[in-house]
Every structure is written in C-alpha cells, then in structure tokens.
Enzyme design. Structure first.
Site, PDB file in Angstrom:
ATOM      1  N   ASP A 121       8.072  -0.914   3.081  1.00 40.07           N
ATOM      2  CA  ASP A 121       6.875  -0.243   2.383  1.00 40.07           C
ATOM      3  C   ASP A 121       6.144   0.701   3.336  1.00 40.07           C
ATOM      4  O   ASP A 121       5.976   0.469   4.338  1.00 40.07           O
ATOM      5  CB  ASP A 121       5.687  -1.083   1.745  1.00 40.07           C
ATOM      6  CG  ASP A 121       4.922  -0.482   0.583  1.00 40.07           C
ATOM      7  OD1 ASP A 121       5.567   0.215  -0.107  1.00 40.07           O
ATOM      8  OD2 ASP A 121       3.723  -0.858   0.665  1.00 40.07           O
ATOM      9  N   TYR A 123       3.249   4.278   4.133  1.00 38.46           N
ATOM     10  CA  TYR A 123       1.762   4.390   4.368  1.00 38.46           C
ATOM     11  C   TYR A 123       1.747   5.905   4.323  1.00 38.46           C
ATOM     12  O   TYR A 123       1.216   6.444   5.229  1.00 38.46           O
ATOM     13  CB  TYR A 123       1.185   3.671   5.270  1.00 38.46           C
ATOM     14  CG  TYR A 123      -0.311   3.511   5.539  1.00 38.46           C
ATOM     15  CD1 TYR A 123      -1.218   3.066   4.471  1.00 38.46           C
ATOM     16  CD2 TYR A 123      -0.733   4.124   6.763  1.00 38.46           C
ATOM     17  CE1 TYR A 123      -2.335   3.236   4.828  1.00 38.46           C
ATOM     18  CE2 TYR A 123      -2.243   3.987   6.876  1.00 38.46           C
ATOM     19  CZ  TYR A 123      -3.177   3.589   5.977  1.00 38.46           C
ATOM     20  OH  TYR A 123      -4.418   3.521   6.224  1.00 38.46           O
ATOM     21  N   HIS A 128      -4.881   8.812   1.045  1.00 44.97           N
ATOM     22  CA  HIS A 128      -5.221   7.211   1.088  1.00 44.97           C
ATOM     23  C   HIS A 128      -5.403   6.815   2.399  1.00 44.97           C
ATOM     24  O   HIS A 128      -6.439   5.961   2.875  1.00 44.97           O
ATOM     25  CB  HIS A 128      -4.069   6.256   0.687  1.00 44.97           C
ATOM     26  CG  HIS A 128      -4.048   5.023   0.601  1.00 44.97           C
ATOM     27  ND1 HIS A 128      -4.726   4.120   0.107  1.00 44.97           N
ATOM     28  CD2 HIS A 128      -3.249   4.093   1.452  1.00 44.97           C
ATOM     29  CE1 HIS A 128      -4.684   2.958   0.423  1.00 44.97           C
ATOM     30  NE2 HIS A 128      -3.749   2.753   1.252  1.00 44.97           N
ATOM     31  N   GLU A 194      -1.706  -1.421  -5.379  1.00 49.61           N
ATOM     32  CA  GLU A 194      -1.563  -0.057  -4.884  1.00 49.61           C
ATOM     33  C   GLU A 194      -0.492   0.323  -5.842  1.00 49.61           C
ATOM     34  O   GLU A 194       0.584   0.060  -5.932  1.00 49.61           O
ATOM     35  CB  GLU A 194      -0.802  -0.457  -3.388  1.00 49.61           C
ATOM     36  CG  GLU A 194      -1.917  -1.022  -2.545  1.00 49.61           C
ATOM     37  CD  GLU A 194      -1.570  -0.839  -1.101  1.00 49.61           C
ATOM     38  OE1 GLU A 194      -2.503  -1.042  -0.159  1.00 49.61           O
ATOM     39  OE2 GLU A 194      -0.255  -0.704  -0.950  1.00 49.61           O
ATOM     40  N   GLU A 196       2.135   2.891  -6.306  1.00 44.73           N
ATOM     41  CA  GLU A 196       3.284   3.542  -5.545  1.00 44.73           C
ATOM     42  C   GLU A 196       4.599   3.886  -6.462  1.00 44.73           C
ATOM     43  O   GLU A 196       4.632   3.654  -7.625  1.00 44.73           O
ATOM     44  CB  GLU A 196       3.847   2.397  -4.451  1.00 44.73           C
ATOM     45  CG  GLU A 196       2.615   2.036  -3.690  1.00 44.73           C
ATOM     46  CD  GLU A 196       3.194   1.239  -2.383  1.00 44.73           C
ATOM     47  OE1 GLU A 196       4.443   1.230  -1.787  1.00 44.73           O
ATOM     48  OE2 GLU A 196       2.415   0.381  -1.840  1.00 44.73           O
ATOM     49  N   ASP A 228       2.205  -2.555  -5.240  1.00 40.05           N
ATOM     50  CA  ASP A 228       2.127  -3.242  -4.119  1.00 40.05           C
ATOM     51  C   ASP A 228       0.846  -4.221  -4.118  1.00 40.05           C
ATOM     52  O   ASP A 228       0.114  -3.685  -3.647  1.00 40.05           O
ATOM     53  CB  ASP A 228       2.324  -2.235  -2.868  1.00 40.05           C
ATOM     54  CG  ASP A 228       2.297  -3.212  -1.604  1.00 40.05           C
ATOM     55  OD1 ASP A 228       2.634  -4.423  -1.664  1.00 40.05           O
ATOM     56  OD2 ASP A 228       1.862  -2.807  -0.479  1.00 40.05           O
ATOM     57  N   ARG A 232      -6.721  -8.253   0.000  1.00 45.09           N
ATOM     58  CA  ARG A 232      -7.387  -7.227   0.831  1.00 45.09           C
ATOM     59  C   ARG A 232      -7.988  -8.235   2.094  1.00 45.09           C
ATOM     60  O   ARG A 232      -8.266  -7.815   3.199  1.00 45.09           O
ATOM     61  CB  ARG A 232      -8.474  -6.377   0.428  1.00 45.09           C
ATOM     62  CG  ARG A 232      -7.820  -5.445  -0.554  1.00 45.09           C
ATOM     63  CD  ARG A 232      -6.805  -4.531   0.300  1.00 45.09           C
ATOM     64  NE  ARG A 232      -6.449  -3.313  -0.721  1.00 45.09           N
ATOM     65  CZ  ARG A 232      -5.199  -2.474  -0.231  1.00 45.09           C
ATOM     66  NH1 ARG A 232      -4.733  -2.585   0.869  1.00 45.09           N
ATOM     67  NH2 ARG A 232      -5.013  -1.495  -1.143  1.00 45.09           N
ATOM     68  N   GLN A 235      -5.281  -9.715   4.059  1.00 46.87           N
ATOM     69  CA  GLN A 235      -5.054  -8.885   5.116  1.00 46.87           C
ATOM     70  C   GLN A 235      -5.929  -8.364   6.084  1.00 46.87           C
ATOM     71  O   GLN A 235      -5.273  -8.446   7.381  1.00 46.87           O
ATOM     72  CB  GLN A 235      -4.801  -7.645   4.214  1.00 46.87           C
ATOM     73  CG  GLN A 235      -4.022  -6.399   4.901  1.00 46.87           C
ATOM     74  CD  GLN A 235      -3.860  -5.166   4.019  1.00 46.87           C
ATOM     75  OE1 GLN A 235      -4.276  -5.181   2.790  1.00 46.87           O
ATOM     76  NE2 GLN A 235      -3.276  -4.201   4.429  1.00 46.87           N
ATOM     77  N   LYS A 248       0.426  -9.242   1.540  1.00 50.17           N
ATOM     78  CA  LYS A 248       1.413  -8.512   0.525  1.00 50.17           C
ATOM     79  C   LYS A 248       2.596  -9.083   0.119  1.00 50.17           C
ATOM     80  O   LYS A 248       3.066  -8.887  -0.911  1.00 50.17           O
ATOM     81  CB  LYS A 248       1.879  -7.398   1.641  1.00 50.17           C
ATOM     82  CG  LYS A 248       0.864  -6.452   2.029  1.00 50.17           C
ATOM     83  CD  LYS A 248       0.325  -5.392   1.280  1.00 50.17           C
ATOM     84  CE  LYS A 248      -0.397  -4.126   1.915  1.00 50.17           C
ATOM     85  NZ  LYS A 248      -0.763  -3.166   0.935  1.00 50.17           N
ATOM     86  N   THR A 252       5.335  -8.071  -5.375  1.00 52.58           N
ATOM     87  CA  THR A 252       5.408  -6.951  -5.468  1.00 52.58           C
ATOM     88  C   THR A 252       6.245  -6.380  -6.944  1.00 52.58           C
ATOM     89  O   THR A 252       7.325  -6.991  -7.060  1.00 52.58           O
ATOM     90  CB  THR A 252       6.296  -6.003  -4.447  1.00 52.58           C
ATOM     91  OG1 THR A 252       5.707  -6.420  -3.088  1.00 52.58           O
ATOM     92  CG2 THR A 252       6.169  -4.522  -4.670  1.00 52.58           C
ATOM     93  N   THR A 342       0.596   3.616  -1.072  1.00 43.89           N
ATOM     94  CA  THR A 342      -0.391   4.130  -2.139  1.00 43.89           C
ATOM     95  C   THR A 342      -0.423   5.423  -2.298  1.00 43.89           C
ATOM     96  O   THR A 342      -0.604   6.223  -1.234  1.00 43.89           O
ATOM     97  CB  THR A 342      -1.750   3.573  -1.917  1.00 43.89           C
ATOM     98  OG1 THR A 342      -1.653   2.057  -1.546  1.00 43.89           O
ATOM     99  CG2 THR A 342      -2.788   3.836  -2.706  1.00 43.89           C
ATOM    100  N   GLU A 356      -9.964   1.872  -2.536  1.00 41.73           N
ATOM    101  CA  GLU A 356     -10.728   3.313  -2.647  1.00 41.73           C
ATOM    102  C   GLU A 356     -11.379   3.563  -3.718  1.00 41.73           C
ATOM    103  O   GLU A 356     -12.718   4.099  -3.414  1.00 41.73           O
ATOM    104  CB  GLU A 356      -9.639   4.471  -2.491  1.00 41.73           C
ATOM    105  CG  GLU A 356      -8.527   4.031  -1.374  1.00 41.73           C
ATOM    106  CD  GLU A 356      -7.448   4.908  -1.523  1.00 41.73           C
ATOM    107  OE1 GLU A 356      -7.581   6.133  -1.316  1.00 41.73           O
ATOM    108  OE2 GLU A 356      -6.301   4.373  -2.155  1.00 41.73           O
TER     109      GLU A 356
END
Length: 408
Positions: A121, A123, A128, A194, A196, A228, A232, A235, A248, A252, A342, A356
């Site tokens: 995955d 970024y 983002h 997320e 994606e 995803d 948080r 993480q 994570k 998924t 994301t 966000e």
C-alpha cells in the site's frame, strides 16, 4: 409482447459492453461452485459457460473458479478475451446462447475473485500527505524530505484482504495518548477508513529484474476500489520507527469487481505537475500514455455521502508505484495487489479519510444518526466510483462496502 432481454441496456448504463468488469460468483442452487463472471448491466454472465457454449478457444481460461489463469496468461490473452466477451454480449446471433447464462446481480453471491499473492500500500496523494503532516507535525514540514522523490509505501497483510460486503471486526491493540503514562490494551477508539484504488498484477516478473514504467500495461490487469481500514490510535503508538503494522493489517476491503485497464482508456489523464526532478526510473515526462486515471470516488457512511475524492489529483501514478516497488529486484507474482494510498483532493469535501475530514477528531462531521469523529460499531462504509468512458458514457467501478462490528 416479448420480454425485454437483459442485454438491452438503458442508454449510458455504466456497466455496458464498454466496461465488462470481472468477478467470481456462486448461485443459490450451487453455493459451492465458484464461477468466473462478467458484469453486463444488472446481470452477471457466466463467462466459462458462455465460452463452452460458443466453442471458444478461451474456455480453459474462463471456465475457472477464479481469475488466476486469465491473469497469468498475459496482456495478449487479456485483450483477446475481452474482444470475445464484447462480441458475445453485443452480437444478436449470440443471444440464444448467452441469455440463459445471465444471472441477476442481486441473486448471486460475490467472492474475492483472485488469490492475493502479496499486498503493498502506498501514500501517493500530496493532499493527503500534507494534511496528515499538518495534523501531526503542526510546527514542522508537512511533507517528509523523501516524499517527492519516491512513492512511499508499506507491505501489508495479504491474508486479511476481504471482499466487499464482509463485516469488519473492530480491532484491538495497544494505544497510548500523549498524556498517558503507559499504554493500554483494548478496542480501537479511532477506527478510520482510507478511500483508495487497488491495482491487480497479472503477469509475474523475474526476481532481480526491475519493471520499467513503460511495462505497466504488460503486468497490471486492472483496478478496483479499496478501503484500507485504519486504527489510528494503534497506528500512532506503533509506527515509529518502522511504520504501519497492526493498525492496518486487521482488514482491507476490496471490490468484488475488477475493471480491466482497457475499459479505462478514455479516463487516462496527466498527473499533477511535479516540482521536484525525478530520478530516471521514475521520470514519466516522456511516456506516451499519461499515467493518471480520472476516477470520481464517493465515500458514504450509512448512506450519507461524506466525501468525493478525485483520483486524478494523485501525485504518484500506478506505473511509478510499480516501477518503484520492483526497482530493487523484487519480483511480481500473479495476484499481487497494490493500493494507491488514500485519495484526497484539495477541498475539505474531497478528503478520503475521517482523520482528515474531522482533523483528527477536532471537527466532527454530521450524519443523520449523529456526529462522527471516527467510526462507531454498526457504521457501514461504501465506496463507489465512475470514470469517463468512450463517447461520453461513464464506466462504473464496482462498489466496496464494509460494516463495523464490535471487537470480539
């Protein structure tokens, strides 16, 4: 009056013959028999049975319980099979053979259509990454020093990729707020999404041989929506110094439908202008085909749309991601999946995560059932999307849905 054929679609149907995404389904009368299917309108064509009925040379690839053999067959086979399928659902002479092999989408059960080999995955959205940097490093640089030099990514857990419609259990793990003296263990209280796009590898590559930018189409079969899920709080406590792990890897979610790249030719678009020079293996300035995809994504929680992220805004392209994850000689395998990261646009309503959208819980969003900062048990998240197609028609992407259930 004769009954209308399922092949007589309304004008502009996003799942018309210009699309033809692949999936795997079972029927109520044969729940153990998985079949490869192609969506046409609101029906699924049993692709293997159609190939056998029409004496097709592609029967060995299509009369299978998953996409694996077709994926491994390579780009020429992908093109030829797609042409055959298009003829089967558009040529009137084929209707007597094809119509009995159509199943209403609502009458079948969809399954994960491929065996996942590896999962990576990325970024890749500057919007983002900038938002996340501003949230967690308000007094520092929003982007890390390497961000515009390479597509940042992490290796995920292939075994926890689940098909759309699968419930997602709230994960438990260690978490520690900045003011806490020690970590605690328990269910995540900052469960996030997320939005994606995932890419599915068909043709493998040799260990030790990088895959260049211009070989993207030779290896990647198609794309699909991907969620995803992210804890948080777990993480935040675990990811320094090595990166995402238990926050994570619990689940998924992916769409049950894979849209072939050929169906998205009209949606190809140039990525945003790059303001930092790229090393040669990532420099796509001279590529004949633009690297981006114009996909319009919608994120809904319990039926209410909360965001509309534009995939065309992604800084790093899928071809650059493929080139980067193989530049060290890492090999591709049939069934490899990699996620875009994301998808977020420059506007508030275009942000593809609750982190966000709520600015890490500071600004709750309003839903008919109450305010949300992060997901609550019972919440159902649905991603949908479409892309521009030929002659102004839309190409529909199969949705991905997941419902949060309490931690076990």
């Amino acid at each position: 009056m004769s009954e209308q054929s399922p092949l007589d679609l309304a004008e502009g149907d996003p799942f018309g013959p210009h699309n033809l995404p692949y999936g795997v389904f079972t029927t109520a009368d044969e729940p153990e028999r998985r079949r490869l299917g192609v969506r046409i309108g609101n029906h699924v064509l049993d692709a293997g049975a159609a190939a056998l009925a029409l004496g097709s040379p592609y029967a060995d690839l299509l009369a299978q319980p998953d996409l694996g053999p077709l994926l491994a067959a390579g780009r020429t086979a992908w093109r030829d099979v797609r042409r055959a399928l298009t003829a089967w659902v558009t040529v009137p002479a084929h209707r007597p053979d094809i119509e009995p092999l159509l199943h209403p989408v609502g009458s079948v059960t969809m399954h994960l259509p491929y065996e996942v080999a590896d999962y990576v995955d990325f970024y890749a959205s500057e919007n983002h990454a900038t938002n996340v940097g501003r949230i967690f490093r308000p007094d520092g640089d929003a982007l890390t020093p390497n961000w515009k030099h390479l597509p940042i990514g992490y290796h995920g857990r292939a075994g926890t990729i689940v098909v759309s419609g699968t419930d997602v259990a709230r994960p438990s793990g260690q978490r520690k707020a900045p003011a806490d003296a020690a970590p605690v263990f328990g269910p995540s209280v900052k469960l996030d999404i997320e939005a994606e796009v995932g890419f599915l590898v068909g043709t493998p590559s040799q260990l030790g041989t990088p895959v260049p930018l211009d070989s993207f189409r030779d290896h990647v079969f198609g794309l699909f929506l991907l969620n995803d899920w992210s804890a948080r709080d777990v993480q935040a406590w675990e990811y320094v110094p090595l990166g995402p792990f238990l926050g994570k890897s619990f689940a998924t979610s992916v769409s049950a439908w894979v849209t072939p790249l050929e169906a998205l030719d009209a949606a190809r678009t140039a990525p945003p202008a790059r303001d930092v020079p790229l090393l040669p293996y990532l420099d796509d300035a001279a590529e004949e085909e633009p690297g981006g995809f114009d996909l319009r994504i919608s994120v809904a929680i319990n039926g209410t749309v909360v965001a509309e992220p534009p995939f065309a805004s992604m800084y790093w392209t899928a071809a650059q991601q493929l080139a980067h994850m193989t530049v060290n000689g890492a090999s591709l395998r049939t069934g490899d999946v990699y996620g875009s990261g994301t998808v977020s646009g420059p506007e508030v309503h275009q942000r593809g995560s609750l982190l966000e959208l709520t600015w890490n819980g500071r600004d709750p969003i309003d839903l008919p059932g109450g305010k949300r900062t992060f997901l609550e048990d019972g919440d159902e998240v649905t991603l949908t999307a479409w892309a521009p197609g030929p002659d102004g028609v839309r190409v529909g992407l199969g949705e991905v849905t997941g419902r949060i259930v309490p931690a076990p």
